[in-house]
Design a protein around this motif. Sequence first.
Motif, short mmCIF file in Angstrom:
data_model
loop_
_atom_site.label_atom_id
_atom_site.label_comp_id
_atom_site.label_asym_id
_atom_site.label_seq_id
_atom_site.Cartn_x
_atom_site.Cartn_y
_atom_site.Cartn_z
N PRO A 1 0.88 -1.20 0.17
CA PRO A 1 -0.07 0.00 0.08
C PRO A 1 0.91 1.25 -0.09
CG PRO A 1 0.16 -0.90 2.24
CD PRO A 1 0.63 -2.01 1.58
N VAL A 2 0.19 2.22 -0.56
CA VAL A 2 1.07 3.69 -0.51
C VAL A 2 -0.04 4.43 0.12
CG1 VAL A 2 1.79 5.60 -1.89
CG2 VAL A 2 2.31 3.41 -2.74
N GLN A 3 0.53 4.98 1.32
CA GLN A 3 -0.17 5.81 2.38
C GLN A 3 0.78 7.30 2.50
OE1 GLN A 3 0.56 3.02 5.22
NE2 GLN A 3 -1.24 1.65 4.69
N PHE A 4 1.75 7.24 1.55
CA PHE A 4 2.69 8.48 1.83
C PHE A 4 3.30 8.34 0.61
CE2 PHE A 4 6.69 10.26 2.30
CZ PHE A 4 6.62 11.59 3.17
N GLU A 5 3.38 9.86 0.13
CA GLU A 5 3.91 10.19 -1.30
C GLU A 5 4.57 11.41 -1.15
OE1 GLU A 5 2.59 10.45 -5.83
OE2 GLU A 5 1.28 9.53 -4.45
N ARG A 6 5.73 11.78 -1.74
CA ARG A 6 6.38 12.82 -1.91
C ARG A 6 7.12 12.89 -2.95
NH1 ARG A 6 3.54 14.01 1.59
NH2 ARG A 6 3.82 15.05 3.68
N GLU A 7 7.15 13.99 -3.75
CA GLU A 7 8.07 14.31 -4.88
C GLU A 7 9.20 14.84 -4.59
OE1 GLU A 7 5.79 16.60 -7.62
OE2 GLU A 7 4.39 14.82 -8.26
N LEU B 1 7.25 6.90 11.49
CA LEU B 1 7.08 6.93 13.09
C LEU B 1 5.97 7.42 13.64
CD1 LEU B 1 10.88 8.63 13.48
CD2 LEU B 1 10.10 6.47 14.30
N SER B 2 5.28 8.52 12.89
CA SER B 2 3.92 8.71 13.17
C SER B 2 2.77 7.86 13.07
CB SER B 2 3.46 9.97 12.32
OG SER B 2 3.28 9.67 10.94
N SER B 3 3.14 6.59 12.58
CA SER B 3 1.97 5.61 12.33
C SER B 3 1.44 5.06 13.51
CB SER B 3 2.60 4.62 11.10
OG SER B 3 3.55 3.75 11.90
N LYS B 4 2.31 4.76 14.57
CA LYS B 4 1.76 4.50 15.73
C LYS B 4 1.93 2.91 16.11
CE LYS B 4 -1.58 8.06 16.92
NZ LYS B 4 -3.00 8.63 16.98
N VAL B 5 2.51 2.32 14.73
CA VAL B 5 2.69 0.83 15.05
C VAL B 5 4.43 0.66 15.37
CG1 VAL B 5 1.33 0.42 13.07
CG2 VAL B 5 3.74 0.69 12.58
N MET B 6 4.92 1.57 15.51
CA MET B 6 6.36 1.50 15.67
C MET B 6 6.35 1.56 17.35
SD MET B 6 7.96 1.16 12.79
CE MET B 6 9.93 1.78 13.09
N GLY B 7 7.26 0.86 18.04
CA GLY B 7 7.60 0.93 19.64
C GLY B 7 8.26 -0.15 19.97
N ALA B 8 8.67 -0.08 21.10
CA ALA B 8 9.49 -1.21 21.81
C ALA B 8 8.83 -2.36 21.75
CB ALA B 8 9.76 -0.83 23.32
N GLY B 9 9.48 -3.47 21.24
CA GLY B 9 9.17 -4.93 21.07
C GLY B 9 8.41 -5.29 19.95
N GLU C 1 11.54 12.20 5.30
CA GLU C 1 10.25 12.38 5.26
C GLU C 1 9.46 11.29 5.28
OE1 GLU C 1 8.23 15.42 3.02
OE2 GLU C 1 10.08 15.89 2.23
N ALA C 2 10.09 10.29 4.60
CA ALA C 2 9.05 8.73 4.88
C ALA C 2 9.30 8.21 6.10
CB ALA C 2 9.83 7.90 3.74
N ALA C 3 10.52 8.54 6.66
CA ALA C 3 10.79 7.97 8.41
C ALA C 3 9.88 8.66 9.14
CB ALA C 3 12.15 8.20 8.72
N SER C 4 9.65 10.17 8.96
CA SER C 4 8.70 10.78 9.68
C SER C 4 7.30 10.14 9.61
CB SER C 4 8.67 12.20 9.63
OG SER C 4 10.03 12.74 9.60
N PHE C 5 6.83 9.62 8.29
CA PHE C 5 5.65 9.24 8.39
C PHE C 5 5.70 7.84 8.93
CE2 PHE C 5 3.94 5.65 6.01
CZ PHE C 5 2.33 5.89 6.07
N ALA D 1 7.91 -10.78 10.87
CA ALA D 1 7.64 -9.51 11.35
C ALA D 1 6.09 -9.25 11.87
CB ALA D 1 8.00 -8.61 10.55
N ASP D 2 6.01 -8.41 12.46
CA ASP D 2 4.56 -7.94 13.01
C ASP D 2 4.12 -6.92 11.90
OD1 ASP D 2 4.39 -9.14 15.59
OD2 ASP D 2 5.72 -7.75 16.26
N TRP D 3 4.71 -6.01 11.57
CA TRP D 3 4.66 -5.28 10.43
C TRP D 3 5.66 -5.11 9.33
CZ3 TRP D 3 -0.19 -2.83 10.43
CH2 TRP D 3 -1.01 -2.79 11.73
N ILE D 4 5.25 -4.56 8.20
CA ILE D 4 5.96 -4.32 7.15
C ILE D 4 6.05 -2.68 6.65
CG2 ILE D 4 6.91 -4.76 4.63
CD1 ILE D 4 6.15 -7.61 5.11
N ALA D 5 7.16 -2.33 6.89
CA ALA D 5 7.10 -0.81 6.34
C ALA D 5 8.00 -0.70 5.18
CB ALA D 5 8.02 0.11 7.30
N SER D 6 7.08 -0.69 3.94
CA SER D 6 7.65 -0.52 2.69
C SER D 6 7.91 0.89 1.83
CB SER D 6 6.60 -1.30 1.71
OG SER D 6 6.21 -2.47 2.24
#
Length: 360
Positions: free
Chosen positions: A88-94, A110-118, A104-108, A159-164
């Motif tokens: 899926p594409v949930q973030f796009e920047r030219e 990190l803001s997704s709320k799925v990243m965290g300890a464990g 910018e992608a890293a900021s997106f 993995a629990d999640w994939i960040a693509s």
Amino acid sequence: MSEHELEQENQNIEEVQEPEQGESLFICTANRDFAAYAQEELRRLFGSVKSSVLSDREVLLVKLNVSEQNAIQQISDSRPIFLRHIQPVQFEREGENAGELLAEAASFILSSKVMGAGVKVALQVRKSADAGEESSSQLKEWLEELLRASEAEFVTASADWIASVYLTDSAIYAGISRPEDNLSDWSGGAVRFRREEGQLSRAKFKLLEAEREFGLDLSAYRSAVDIGAAPGGWTSLLLERGLKVTAIDPAKLHPSLLKSPNLTYIRKNASEVKFKDNEFDLLVCDMSWSPKLMVQLVSGLLHGLSPGGTAIVTIKLMHKKPMALIKEVIASFENSRLQVQRAKQLFHNREEITLYMIKY
């Protein structure tokens, strides 16, 4: 697909714009030269499909007229043949500066709320050929460093999640998904196996991938017949899994296989061979022959496969209309008492697909 057909298909690809509510955006991947067929599979599911090419004949940016979760469910349920991977594409920047775009992608992410300890996260970073000098692995290292403050555990499997992330020469695309929502949990669906010392051929990877993709356990079978076995890539894997293998081919098997007590080698054309009924519970065939001839040879030996037995067969796409060819081959096999469970163009297939069938 011919060059002319590809040009015609690419003319039908429309430029993708930002998705609206009730729409979704995906990066879709197929084997090289088969993206047009993956796009056709999406058209048959969703009707209107707008696409643009991110990587020549392989990777498309696709906008669908349904929500993301609805699209994922429909694609997964349809079990596409040529569509190998979606993200899926949930973030796009030219932009053209890879470092700034990654930040910018890293900021997106990190803001997704799925990243965290464990939380176990797989970072999958790909790029188009024209996207700067940095390799995908270098870009992944940069992204991981940018995300380290999240305290997530970065993994390559389970993995629990994939960040693509997908980077081109003028834009970056990112999305977060569950592994099961991408059709494959490998980056881009590119299933990689380590080449072993003394491995007879890369064809072995096709059978390994088929085992994984179709949820099989080759070691659970008792006795197999390998039609068109030489030089022995598939036979070698089956012997390693403990099966008794009858290998048929007028060409020579690799000498290293001939010492195996579980091997019966019949150096003849498959059309000249007869077996007892129900002699095998697994039949495999990876011949570089025309599909019509392959179907005839396999069908002629099916009496040797026990009811409930498995057949794994590759179809060479020597035809300008592969979807019609596949339909014809499947119909022929079903008339021979083989029920098709899956048809898939695996990553290790080239101009072919693999069928997984059960005899009834």
